[in-house]
Design an enzyme around this catalytic site. Structure first.
Site, PDB file in Angstrom:
ATOM      1  N   LEU A  23      57.457  11.372 -49.852  1.00 19.87           N
ATOM      2  CA  LEU A  23      56.825  10.341 -49.012  1.00 19.87           C
ATOM      3  C   LEU A  23      55.809   9.519 -49.789  1.00 19.87           C
ATOM      4  CD1 LEU A  23      56.059  12.450 -45.822  1.00 19.87           C
ATOM      5  CD2 LEU A  23      57.739  10.610 -45.998  1.00 19.87           C
ATOM      6  N   GLU A  25      52.898   9.638 -53.458  1.00 22.74           N
ATOM      7  CA  GLU A  25      52.307  10.356 -54.569  1.00 22.74           C
ATOM      8  C   GLU A  25      50.867   9.925 -54.696  1.00 22.74           C
ATOM      9  OE1 GLU A  25      54.583  11.560 -58.621  1.00 22.74           O
ATOM     10  OE2 GLU A  25      55.477  10.111 -57.283  1.00 22.74           O
ATOM     11  N   GLY A  26      49.997  10.825 -55.004  1.00 23.53           N
ATOM     12  CA  GLY A  26      48.597  10.444 -55.134  1.00 23.53           C
ATOM     13  C   GLY A  26      48.041  11.000 -56.419  1.00 23.53           C
ATOM     14  N   GLY A  27      46.693  10.980 -56.477  1.00 22.35           N
ATOM     15  CA  GLY A  27      46.027  11.415 -57.684  1.00 22.35           C
ATOM     16  C   GLY A  27      46.236  12.892 -58.016  1.00 22.35           C
ATOM     17  N   LYS A  47      52.208  18.685 -48.638  1.00 24.71           N
ATOM     18  CA  LYS A  47      51.458  18.182 -49.796  1.00 24.71           C
ATOM     19  C   LYS A  47      51.483  19.261 -50.874  1.00 24.71           C
ATOM     20  CE  LYS A  47      47.256  15.662 -50.919  1.00 24.71           C
ATOM     21  NZ  LYS A  47      46.122  14.938 -50.387  1.00 24.71           N
ATOM     22  N   ASP A 137      36.159   9.056 -48.364  1.00 26.73           N
ATOM     23  CA  ASP A 137      37.159   8.110 -48.894  1.00 26.73           C
ATOM     24  C   ASP A 137      37.904   7.409 -47.747  1.00 26.73           C
ATOM     25  OD1 ASP A 137      38.404   6.690 -50.867  1.00 26.73           O
ATOM     26  OD2 ASP A 137      39.931   8.206 -51.300  1.00 26.73           O
TER      27      ASP A 137
HETATM   28  N1  LIG Z   1      50.815  13.954 -42.942  1.00 28.11           N
HETATM   29  C1  LIG Z   1      51.468  12.962 -43.568  1.00 28.11           C
HETATM   30  N2  LIG Z   1      52.546  12.395 -42.997  1.00 28.11           N
HETATM   31  C2  LIG Z   1      53.212  11.381 -43.616  1.00 28.11           C
HETATM   32  N3  LIG Z   1      52.875  10.886 -44.816  1.00 28.11           N
HETATM   33  C3  LIG Z   1      51.814  11.414 -45.446  1.00 28.11           C
HETATM   34  C4  LIG Z   1      51.052  12.476 -44.865  1.00 28.11           C
HETATM   35  N4  LIG Z   1      50.057  12.808 -45.715  1.00 28.11           N
HETATM   36  C5  LIG Z   1      50.189  11.984 -46.775  1.00 28.11           C
HETATM   37  N5  LIG Z   1      51.245  11.155 -46.629  1.00 28.11           N
HETATM   38  C6  LIG Z   1      51.709  10.120 -47.588  1.00 28.11           C
HETATM   39  O1  LIG Z   1      51.478  10.573 -48.921  1.00 28.11           O
HETATM   40  C7  LIG Z   1      50.570   9.688 -49.613  1.00 28.11           C
HETATM   41  C8  LIG Z   1      49.616  10.507 -50.477  1.00 28.11           C
HETATM   42  O2  LIG Z   1      48.850  11.362 -49.655  1.00 28.11           O
HETATM   43  P1  LIG Z   1      47.310  11.701 -49.923  1.00 28.11           P
HETATM   44  O3  LIG Z   1      46.518  10.436 -49.861  1.00 28.11           O
HETATM   45  O4  LIG Z   1      46.897  12.803 -49.028  1.00 28.11           O
HETATM   46  O5  LIG Z   1      47.427  12.241 -51.414  1.00 28.11           O
HETATM   47  P2  LIG Z   1      46.462  12.122 -52.636  1.00 28.11           P
HETATM   48  O6  LIG Z   1      47.185  12.802 -53.756  1.00 28.11           O
HETATM   49  O7  LIG Z   1      45.121  12.643 -52.347  1.00 28.11           O
HETATM   50  O8  LIG Z   1      46.439  10.543 -52.800  1.00 28.11           O
HETATM   51  P3  LIG Z   1      45.382   9.521 -53.418  1.00 28.11           P
HETATM   52  O9  LIG Z   1      45.154   9.911 -54.832  1.00 28.11           O
HETATM   53  O10 LIG Z   1      46.115   8.196 -53.282  1.00 28.11           O
HETATM   54  O11 LIG Z   1      44.155   9.557 -52.581  1.00 28.11           O
HETATM   55  C9  LIG Z   1      49.884   8.902 -48.513  1.00 28.11           C
HETATM   56  O12 LIG Z   1      49.506   7.628 -48.941  1.00 28.11           O
HETATM   57  C10 LIG Z   1      50.933   8.841 -47.414  1.00 28.11           C
HETATM   58  O13 LIG Z   1      51.812   7.765 -47.668  1.00 28.11           O
END
Ligand SMILES: Nc1ncnc2c1ncn2[C@@H]1O[C@H](COP(=O)(O)OP(=O)(O)OP(=O)(O)O)[C@@H](O)[C@H]1O
Length: 348
Positions: A23, A25-27, A47, A137
Site C-alpha cells: 500500500l 512505503e515510508g521512512g 506495517k 507529525d
Molecule cells: N491502516 C492503513 N490503511 C491503509 N493504508 C495505510 C495504513 N497505514 C498506512 N498506510 C499507507 O502506508 C503509507 C505509509 O504508512 P506510514 O506513514 O504509517 O509509514 P511510515 O513508514 O512511518 O511513513 P513516513 O516515513 O512517510 O512517515 C501511508 O502513507 C498510507 O498510504
C-alpha cells in the site's frame, strides 16, 4: 530505508496474514494490504519494519495503538509480532489520505469541505491527546479516511512513529504532566507543517499538534506561502515573516480566530477542543454548509443511509467536553457534558 523484498504477494505472515499488495512505503518500512486466513474477506493493513536491530519504532506504534484501544474512532490494533528479519503490526485497513483526496478532487476545496475536514481531523487529534500522547507529525499524508460507507467521511490519524507521551504515571498509578525537557530537542515533524516552537527545537506539546493541524488546513484550502520551499531554515524564515492576513487570505474567518487562540496556549495548556470544534461548526453554518454536502472528491452525494451515518450526533459531541470557560467564546452545545476517558487528568 531498507527495502522490504522478502514479503511478496501471496506470502503468509504469522500463519495468518496473506499479503495482497503493497500500500505504501515510508521512512521505516512498508505497509501491505493483507487478508486474514481465519476470516473470509477480512482485509487489514500490515506495517512491517525490517530494521529491528535497536528495537525499532514499530514497538512504540504498537504501544500507542494499545493505549488508544478504549477510544472511539481510532485505528485498531489487530495483531503484532516479531520474526527473524522483521517486526509487524496489523491494524484497521483505511482508505485514502488527505493529500491524495486533494489530488483526486482536482479543484479547490470549498469552505464546507475544509471546515468539515477541520472538525473530523481535530477529533482524531483529540483522541490521541486523550490517550496521553502528542503525535508530532500531523500532516495531510497522515490523515486517512475510512474505507467504506459513512466511514469514508471520517478521518483517522496514522503513523505513530514520532509520538511522545506527555503524561507520566507514578508507582501509585497517579498521572501527572511530564515536564517539558529543557535545551535543544531533536527535530521531529515535517518542516512545512510544524509549529515555530518545533523549528526552535522546543519540546512539543498538544498545542504544537494543533499548529500543524491549522497549517495543514491552510495548505489543503489555499496553499501555504512556504509550500514550494524544502529547506527547513528557509521555511522558518517565511513562516516567521508571513503576515497573518496573508496566511489566511481567502480562508474561512474562523481560521484566524483559531490562530489567535493557539497563540494563547502554552506547553502545559489543555486545548479547548470543544471550543475549536464549535468555531469550525459556526464557520460551516456561516458558509451555509452542511454535513451532507458532497466532498469534491466524491463523484456524487452519498446515499441517504450513508448520510445518516454522517450527521454528528449528540453522543459524538459529548466527546468534546468543554472546559469551564470556553476559551473560544462560544458554547454552541450546552449538552456536551459526558465525562471522558482520562479527561480529568488531561485537563491540567
Ligand atoms: N491502516 C492503513 N490503511 C491503509 N493504508 C495505510 C495504513 N497505514 C498506512 N498506510 C499507507 O502506508 C503509507 C505509509 O504508512 P506510514 O506513514 O504509517 O509509514 P511510515 O513508514 O512511518 O511513513 P513516513 O516515513 O512517510 O512517515 C501511508 O502513507 C498510507 O498510504
Amino acid at each position: 530505508m531498507e527495502e522490504i523484498k522478502f514479503l511478496t504477494e501471496g506470502k503468509i505472515v504469522a500463519g495468518r496474514w496473506k499479503i495482497i499488495k503493497k500500500l505504501g512505503e515510508g521512512g521505516m518500512g512498508a505497509v501491505f494490504k493483507v487478508e486474514d486466513k481465519r476470516r473470509k474477506n477480512f482485509m487489514a493493513a500490515m506495517k512491517v519494519e525490517s530494521d529491528i536491530s535497536d528495537g525499532g519504532v514499530l514497538k512504540l506504534e504498537v504501544h500507542v495503538l494499545k493505549e488508544l484501544a478504549p477510544l472511539k474512532n481510532v485505528v485498531r490494533l489487530i495483531d503484532s509480532g516479531q520474526r527473524d528479519k522483521y517486526c509487524f503490526m496489523v491494524m484497521t485497513m483505511l482508505g485514502v489520505d488527505l493529500m491524495h483526496l486533494k489530488r483526486l478532487a482536482g479543484k479547490p476545496f470549498s469552505q464546507s469541505t475544509i471546515l468539515r475536514i477541520a472538525m473530523a481531523t481535530l477529533y482524531a487529534i483529540k483522541q490521541i491527546h486523550e490517550a496521553g500522547f502528542t503525535h508530532r507529525d500531523i500532516k495531510p499524508g497522515n490523515c486517512v479516511s475510512g474505507l467504506v460507507g459513512g466511514d469514508m467521511r471520517c478521518f483517522y490519524l496514522i503513523d505513530y512513529g514520532m509520538v511522545r507521551a506527555f503524561i507520566q504515571t507514578d508507582k501509585h498509578g497517579t498521572n501527572s504532566l511530564r515536564k517539558p525537557r529543557e535545551g535543544d530537542q531533536l527535530f521531529r515533524g515535517t518542516p512545512r507543517y510544524c509549529s515555530l516552537n518545533t523549528h526552535y527545537r522546543k519540546e512539543q506539546g498538544r498545542v504544537d499538534d494543533l499548529w500543524s493541524w491549522l497549517f495543514m488546513l491552510v495548505e489543503l484550502h489555499v496553499g501555504l506561502p512556504w509550500r514550494r520551499l524544502t529547506d527547513e531554515r528557509e521555511i522558518l524564515k517565511v513562516k516567521e515573516s508571513t503576515k497573518t492576513e496573508d496566511l489566511f487570505r481567502k480562508c474561512p474567518n474562523e481560521f484566524r480566530n483559531l490562530y489567535d487562540y493557539l497563540n494563547t496556549l502554552k506547553f502545559a495548556s489543555r486545548p479547548d477542543y470543544f471550543g475549536m470544534w464549535s468555531e469550525c461548526f459556526a464557520g460551516l453554518k456561516r458558509a451555509k454548509g452542511s454535513f451532507l454536502d458532497k466532498f469534491e472528491w466524491e463523484p456524487e452525494a452519498p446515499p441517504p443511509d450513508v448520510q445518516t451515518a454522517l450527521s454528528i450526533s449528540e453522543k459524538d459531541l459529548t466527546e468534546f467536553k468543554p472546559t469551564k470557560r470556553t476559551v473560544m467564546g462560544k458554547k454552541l452545545y450546552p449538552y456536551a457534558s459526558a465525562a471522558n476517558f482520562k479527561e480529568n487528568i488531561l485537563k491540567m
